[in-house]
Design a protein around this motif. Structure first.
Motif, PDB file in Angstrom:
ATOM      1  N   PRO A   1      19.836  19.040  65.590  1.00 46.89           N
ATOM      2  CA  PRO A   1      18.496  18.696  65.133  1.00 46.89           C
ATOM      3  C   PRO A   1      17.382  19.608  65.660  1.00 46.89           C
ATOM      4  O   PRO A   1      16.373  19.806  64.986  1.00 46.89           O
ATOM      5  N   ASP A   2      17.561  20.174  66.819  1.00 47.33           N
ATOM      6  CA  ASP A   2      16.492  20.999  67.376  1.00 47.33           C
ATOM      7  C   ASP A   2      16.542  22.445  66.883  1.00 47.33           C
ATOM      8  O   ASP A   2      15.609  23.210  67.099  1.00 47.33           O
ATOM      9  N   GLY A   3      17.643  22.811  66.213  1.00 47.61           N
ATOM     10  CA  GLY A   3      17.736  24.199  65.767  1.00 47.61           C
ATOM     11  C   GLY A   3      18.454  24.327  64.439  1.00 47.61           C
ATOM     12  O   GLY A   3      19.424  25.069  64.323  1.00 47.61           O
ATOM     13  N   LEU A   4      17.978  23.583  63.434  1.00 46.98           N
ATOM     14  CA  LEU A   4      18.649  23.589  62.132  1.00 46.98           C
ATOM     15  C   LEU A   4      18.527  24.954  61.456  1.00 46.98           C
ATOM     16  O   LEU A   4      17.472  25.588  61.514  1.00 46.98           O
ATOM     17  N   THR A   5      19.603  25.349  60.820  1.00 47.09           N
ATOM     18  CA  THR A   5      19.584  26.592  60.056  1.00 47.09           C
ATOM     19  C   THR A   5      20.027  26.308  58.623  1.00 47.09           C
ATOM     20  O   THR A   5      20.622  25.264  58.334  1.00 47.09           O
ATOM     21  N   VAL A   6      19.708  27.243  57.749  1.00 47.16           N
ATOM     22  CA  VAL A   6      20.098  27.127  56.338  1.00 47.16           C
ATOM     23  C   VAL A   6      21.027  28.293  56.010  1.00 47.16           C
ATOM     24  O   VAL A   6      20.660  29.455  56.190  1.00 47.16           O
ATOM     25  N   ALA A   7      22.231  27.942  55.535  1.00 46.06           N
ATOM     26  CA  ALA A   7      23.211  28.965  55.125  1.00 46.06           C
ATOM     27  C   ALA A   7      23.201  29.039  53.602  1.00 46.06           C
ATOM     28  O   ALA A   7      23.465  28.047  52.928  1.00 46.06           O
ATOM     29  N   GLU A   8      22.853  30.182  53.065  1.00 51.10           N
ATOM     30  CA  GLU A   8      22.699  30.317  51.618  1.00 51.10           C
ATOM     31  C   GLU A   8      24.040  30.200  50.893  1.00 51.10           C
ATOM     32  O   GLU A   8      25.056  30.743  51.335  1.00 51.10           O
ATOM     33  N   ILE A   9      23.992  29.474  49.767  1.00 55.54           N
ATOM     34  CA  ILE A   9      25.162  29.299  48.902  1.00 55.54           C
ATOM     35  C   ILE A   9      25.086  30.314  47.761  1.00 55.54           C
ATOM     36  O   ILE A   9      24.013  30.574  47.223  1.00 55.54           O
ATOM     37  N   ASP A  10      26.222  30.831  47.401  1.00 57.61           N
ATOM     38  CA  ASP A  10      26.319  31.693  46.221  1.00 57.61           C
ATOM     39  C   ASP A  10      26.455  30.788  44.997  1.00 57.61           C
ATOM     40  O   ASP A  10      27.507  30.210  44.762  1.00 57.61           O
ATOM     41  N   GLY A  11      25.352  30.614  44.246  1.00 58.75           N
ATOM     42  CA  GLY A  11      25.416  29.773  43.037  1.00 58.75           C
ATOM     43  C   GLY A  11      24.974  28.353  43.307  1.00 58.75           C
ATOM     44  O   GLY A  11      24.142  28.092  44.168  1.00 58.75           O
TER      45      GLY A  11
ATOM     46  N   TRP B   1      18.999  31.435  57.590  1.00 66.28           N
ATOM     47  CA  TRP B   1      17.605  31.388  58.041  1.00 66.28           C
ATOM     48  C   TRP B   1      17.402  30.193  58.969  1.00 66.28           C
ATOM     49  O   TRP B   1      18.109  29.178  58.846  1.00 66.28           O
ATOM     50  N   ALA B   2      16.417  30.290  59.838  1.00 67.02           N
ATOM     51  CA  ALA B   2      15.954  29.087  60.552  1.00 67.02           C
ATOM     52  C   ALA B   2      15.287  28.184  59.512  1.00 67.02           C
ATOM     53  O   ALA B   2      14.592  28.659  58.612  1.00 67.02           O
ATOM     54  N   LEU B   3      15.525  26.869  59.614  1.00 62.37           N
ATOM     55  CA  LEU B   3      14.967  25.938  58.637  1.00 62.37           C
ATOM     56  C   LEU B   3      13.447  26.092  58.542  1.00 62.37           C
ATOM     57  O   LEU B   3      12.869  26.009  57.457  1.00 62.37           O
ATOM     58  N   ALA B   4      12.801  26.334  59.665  1.00 62.65           N
ATOM     59  CA  ALA B   4      11.339  26.435  59.683  1.00 62.65           C
ATOM     60  C   ALA B   4      10.836  27.622  58.868  1.00 62.65           C
ATOM     61  O   ALA B   4       9.677  27.659  58.467  1.00 62.65           O
TER      62      ALA B   4
END
Lengths: 247, 247
Positions: free
Chosen positions: B10-20, B33-36
């Motif tokens: 919760p303190d360091g959420l990241t977003v991993a991009e999906i292909d499609g 990316w960092a969620l922020a």
């Protein structure tokens, strides 16, 4: 599947295939067919179908309702849309499914948002016939119209979109097995077409392809498996659908 | 614009991009990316948003309504959907716009048609938070809910879709400017989630990406320009939206 332009005289209509979608600049392929050799689908797959209730005084009265002071809006889901000759399927939940013949407005690009009357008129791509099929018993029981009017197959549209039509005084007719059940004229609409498009666009943005059903005249009545229901709007054409039991 | 998977603590959420699109087999690009640093949009663009009214007894009572014998359905247009941090725009037609915090169900492929309870559970892709924003004065005046709940921006969804969640007893909360206004638990839903999905699917086919709003607990109250409304469903996250005047 492709789009086409229906042209020619009534006894020998042909379909000229369009390259791409009719909302862009129209260019034709070399394909031409006799209309009788083509299976027509719904002429548009709307993102939303916005409907107007009680927009003819005699119909409001036949169901015991007052005429509304403002357009009475409700929605049919896009999954309710079918095309010409597709079957209206009677759901098990209802014992009283009825036809409602209507003039339908098709919005063209770029859509309409908070449009005044003039902008509303410019936002109209054309017109088609619609059948706002309704489970009358569920409509009365639920108060909200969503379930009664939202079943799969409860929004026949077609047979095509007619452009450049003056809709101020057209006959709207419904026949069941060639017996006339509804017969009205659009001059009796309580809220006329530009008023409706403008009104809706002040609530929700109308996207290209969205459809507005303008209300049904008096004479709604039950349909049963085996019937054929035909909506005919003067100057557009016939939208005929068979009725079948769901199972 | 792309889809991604939110992961991490919760303190360091990241977003991993999906292909499609996430409804297919998920494969990741190399982007993280960092969620922020990411602007979240509505996690889904539904073809329809099916809503359920009066599905918590205390909320039905606070508006003077009976609890329905069957789920009470209505629709919000897809044009009402906005994402996290997008502004809820107050229309000029209403003097009483209210929040309604809700658990939202997102349908996955292949959708659902006439699904029994087990099939309904399999049709669920995941859950998100929703705010069923409502012009209470217009809802009372119109009887039909369509206009009151159908304005552009009246369906915030997000912040993301949580999969694999047990929704049988989650807290549903709404805060306005950090003051708690609604606080309920999904164990008090009159019709639970599988019941709702099954029921709706017996009326209208649910397509992948369609969203069902499961009803709001007691505590609905007006919002005004300058407010920030936050819907929080336990196990999902916070959906926060500022409120602005339309003009």
């Amino acid at each position: 599947m492709s789009f086409g332009v229906v042209e020619g005289d009534p006894d020998g209509l042909t379909v000229a295939e369009i390259d791409g979608h009719p909302f862009g600049q129209i260019s034709f392929t070399s394909q031409r067919w006799a209309l009788a050799d083509v299976r027509l689908l719904s002429p548009i797959l709307p993102s939303k179908v916005v409907c107007v209730g009680r927009n003819y005084a005699e119909h409001a009265a036949e169901l015991g309702n007052e005429v509304p002071k403002e357009p009475l809006l409700f929605l049919k889901p896009s999954t309710s849309v079918i095309g010409p000759r597709d079957a209206i399927r009677l759901p098990q939940q209802s014992k009283q499914v009825e036809h409602e013949a209507e003039l339908a407005v098709v919005i063209g690009p770029p859509g309409a948002r908070r449009a005044d009357r003039a902008a509303a008129e410019r936002a109209i791509f054309g017109y088609t016939c619609a059948n706002d099929v309704t489970a009358r018993d569920l409509q009365k029981a639920d108060v909200q119209f969503t379930r009664a009017k939202g079943f799969d197959s409860f929004c026949p549209l077609g047979p095509w979109i007619t452009t450049g039509l003056d809709v101020s005084d057209l006959e709207v007719r419904c026949e069941v097995n060639e017996e006339v059940r509804q017969l009205g004229r659009t001059k009796d609409l309580i809220f006329d077409v530009p008023t409706l498009v403008s009104y809706v666009s002040h609530v929700m943005t109308l996207l290209p392809g969205d459809v507005i059903l303008t209300g049904t005249p008096a004479g709604v009545s039950p349909i049963a498996a085996g019937d054929t229901v035909t909506v005919r709007v003067e100057g557009i054409g016939d939208l005929a659908n068979p009725v079948v039991a769901l199972d």
